[in-house]
Write a protein that holds these residues in place. Sequence first.
Motif, short mmCIF file in Angstrom:
data_model
loop_
_atom_site.label_atom_id
_atom_site.label_comp_id
_atom_site.label_asym_id
_atom_site.label_seq_id
_atom_site.Cartn_x
_atom_site.Cartn_y
_atom_site.Cartn_z
N GLY A 40 19.85 -79.54 10.36
CA GLY A 40 19.25 -78.22 10.63
C GLY A 40 17.96 -78.34 11.43
N THR A 41 17.47 -77.19 11.87
CA THR A 41 16.26 -77.20 12.69
C THR A 41 15.04 -77.68 11.90
OG1 THR A 41 14.87 -75.87 14.14
CG2 THR A 41 15.84 -74.70 12.29
N GLY A 42 14.24 -78.51 12.52
CA GLY A 42 12.97 -78.95 11.91
C GLY A 42 13.08 -80.10 10.93
N VAL A 43 14.26 -80.69 10.75
CA VAL A 43 14.36 -81.79 9.78
C VAL A 43 13.81 -83.11 10.34
CG1 VAL A 43 16.29 -80.85 8.44
CG2 VAL A 43 16.76 -82.37 10.36
N GLY A 44 13.63 -83.16 11.66
CA GLY A 44 13.01 -84.36 12.24
C GLY A 44 13.92 -85.20 13.11
N LYS A 45 15.01 -84.62 13.60
CA LYS A 45 15.97 -85.38 14.42
C LYS A 45 15.30 -85.90 15.69
CE LYS A 45 18.79 -81.84 14.88
NZ LYS A 45 17.98 -80.83 14.20
N SER A 46 14.70 -84.98 16.46
CA SER A 46 14.10 -85.39 17.74
C SER A 46 12.92 -86.33 17.52
CB SER A 46 13.63 -84.17 18.54
OG SER A 46 14.70 -83.29 18.72
N THR A 47 12.15 -86.08 16.45
CA THR A 47 11.01 -86.94 16.14
C THR A 47 11.49 -88.38 15.97
OG1 THR A 47 9.96 -85.10 15.00
CG2 THR A 47 9.14 -87.29 14.45
N LEU A 48 12.55 -88.55 15.19
CA LEU A 48 13.10 -89.88 14.91
C LEU A 48 13.63 -90.53 16.20
CD1 LEU A 48 15.43 -90.60 11.90
CD2 LEU A 48 15.84 -91.66 14.07
N ILE A 72 3.82 -89.60 11.53
CA ILE A 72 5.26 -89.64 11.23
C ILE A 72 5.45 -90.46 9.96
CG2 ILE A 72 7.54 -90.45 12.01
CD1 ILE A 72 6.61 -90.02 14.87
N ILE A 73 6.10 -89.87 8.98
CA ILE A 73 6.33 -90.57 7.72
C ILE A 73 7.76 -91.10 7.71
CG2 ILE A 73 6.23 -90.39 5.18
CD1 ILE A 73 3.56 -89.70 6.56
N GLU A 74 7.88 -92.40 7.51
CA GLU A 74 9.23 -92.99 7.49
C GLU A 74 9.82 -92.90 6.09
OE1 GLU A 74 8.78 -96.85 9.22
OE2 GLU A 74 8.19 -96.00 11.15
N1 LIG Z 1 9.30 -87.91 9.17
C1 LIG Z 1 8.39 -87.03 9.59
N2 LIG Z 1 7.08 -87.24 9.38
C2 LIG Z 1 6.17 -86.34 9.79
N3 LIG Z 1 6.46 -85.23 10.46
C3 LIG Z 1 7.74 -84.97 10.71
C4 LIG Z 1 8.78 -85.83 10.30
N4 LIG Z 1 9.96 -85.34 10.69
C5 LIG Z 1 9.67 -84.19 11.33
N5 LIG Z 1 8.36 -83.96 11.36
C6 LIG Z 1 7.67 -82.83 12.01
O1 LIG Z 1 8.51 -81.71 12.00
C7 LIG Z 1 8.49 -81.04 13.26
C8 LIG Z 1 9.90 -80.79 13.73
O2 LIG Z 1 10.58 -82.01 13.95
P1 LIG Z 1 11.71 -82.17 15.06
O3 LIG Z 1 11.36 -81.40 16.28
O4 LIG Z 1 11.95 -83.62 15.19
O5 LIG Z 1 12.94 -81.46 14.34
P2 LIG Z 1 14.44 -81.33 14.85
O6 LIG Z 1 15.31 -81.76 13.73
O7 LIG Z 1 14.60 -82.03 16.16
O8 LIG Z 1 14.60 -79.75 15.04
P3 LIG Z 1 15.42 -78.93 16.18
O9 LIG Z 1 16.88 -79.02 15.78
O10 LIG Z 1 14.91 -77.53 16.04
O11 LIG Z 1 15.15 -79.54 17.50
C9 LIG Z 1 7.67 -81.90 14.21
O12 LIG Z 1 6.45 -81.26 14.43
C10 LIG Z 1 7.43 -83.19 13.47
O13 LIG Z 1 6.12 -83.62 13.66
#
Ligand SMILES: Nc1ncnc2c1ncn2[C@@H]1O[C@H](COP(=O)(O)OP(=O)(O)OP(=O)(O)O)[C@@H](O)[C@H]1O
Length: 319
Positions: free
Chosen positions: A63-71, A29-31
């Motif tokens: 949007g999808t995949g921007v990293g919301k749930s990851t954070l 995870i990159i901050e």
């Molecule tokens: N800051 C980050 N550093 C490294 N990888 C990241 C980062 N943010 C997101 N990712 C990667 O991108 C992927 C999607 O992230 P995530 O599921 O958090 O997106 P989301 O915004 O919650 O999307 P959705 O709306 O579809 O749920 C994950 O596999 C995650 O590892």
Amino acid sequence: MQQKFKNLNGISVAFDELKLRKEHLKKIIIEHPRYKRIYNLISECHLLSVGSVEPGTLFLYGGTGVGKSTLLKEYTQNFPRFVLDGVTNVPVLFVSVPVGATPKSVASEFLLSLGDPNYEKGSQTSLDSRVFQFIERCGVQLVIIDEFQHLIDRDTKHVLNRASDWVKVLTEKAKVPIILCGMPESEKIFLHNEQLGRRFSVREELTSFNYDTREDKKDFRTFLYILDKQLPFSKQSNLADPKLAEKLYYVTNGVPSYIKTILELSTVHALKNGQDYIDEGNLYEAFISMKVSKRPNMVNPFCDKKFNLYQAVENEGRK
Ligand SMILES: Nc1ncnc2c1ncn2[C@@H]1O[C@H](COP(=O)(O)OP(=O)(O)OP(=O)(O)O)[C@@H](O)[C@H]1O
Ligand SMILES: [Mg+2]
């Protein structure tokens, strides 16, 4: 601490090593600056609300995949559960709204997250009273509700009124700060349920990377540089090289999830070849396996010495 990976010197990795290195990549995870900014806002909403008469609220969208749930999951993990006098304390409670949400399914999801083994059992009144009891008894300081857009019916696109009212009541009664998170279309729920909307007037977006200004390019390349240093190889792959960064931006639109996908595919490719870094040939192969449904006219930019981002975007019919 950064993990060291051995040189492969052209010898394909064994299955166990391949799995280990791939898992390592998945966990990175990159901050980046936008990540840090949102993380700090959540932290403020959480810590400034402890003991406050009016706990804070925040709506995080993107949007999808921007990293919301990851954070949000990372934030939750940074406040681990602990047992005190036989009671499990849950400082941060993370819950995802289930698809086709009803008051019962949302309440059950809360109870499941709180560790209630009978999370599906009982009437609505019994489920609700347990949710509020457990929030208090487990010392919950912050509630995070992800997948907020599931309060919109997938087929009819109508807001699921009963479930969104349930969330509204929770925000009024829980006496703890609440973070709601979802896709941008979740705003529709606030238009429909004005009382809920009023409670969540602070709204922040987590965006993907841009590639317009010098600053944008620097941000994206810095992200790639840090990612590169953490890849499961003994050598660096030069992902932040201006030409390669441009190609990676074209393919991924700066969305972290696409960046992770293409790097995962090329990492596996390179490891099977016994390489000690990713090269453009690996990215070329990875692109072939990757499908981005909304971009049927995207071309493979890798191994193309004449690739030009602006020309490619124009040829694709995008702005
Ligand atoms: N800051 C980050 N550093 C490294 N990888 C990241 C980062 N943010 C997101 N990712 C990667 O991108 C992927 C999607 O992230 P995530 O599921 O958090 O997106 P989301 O915004 O919650 O999307 P959705 O709306 O579809 O749920 C994950 O596999 C995650 O590892
Ligand atoms: Mg998510």
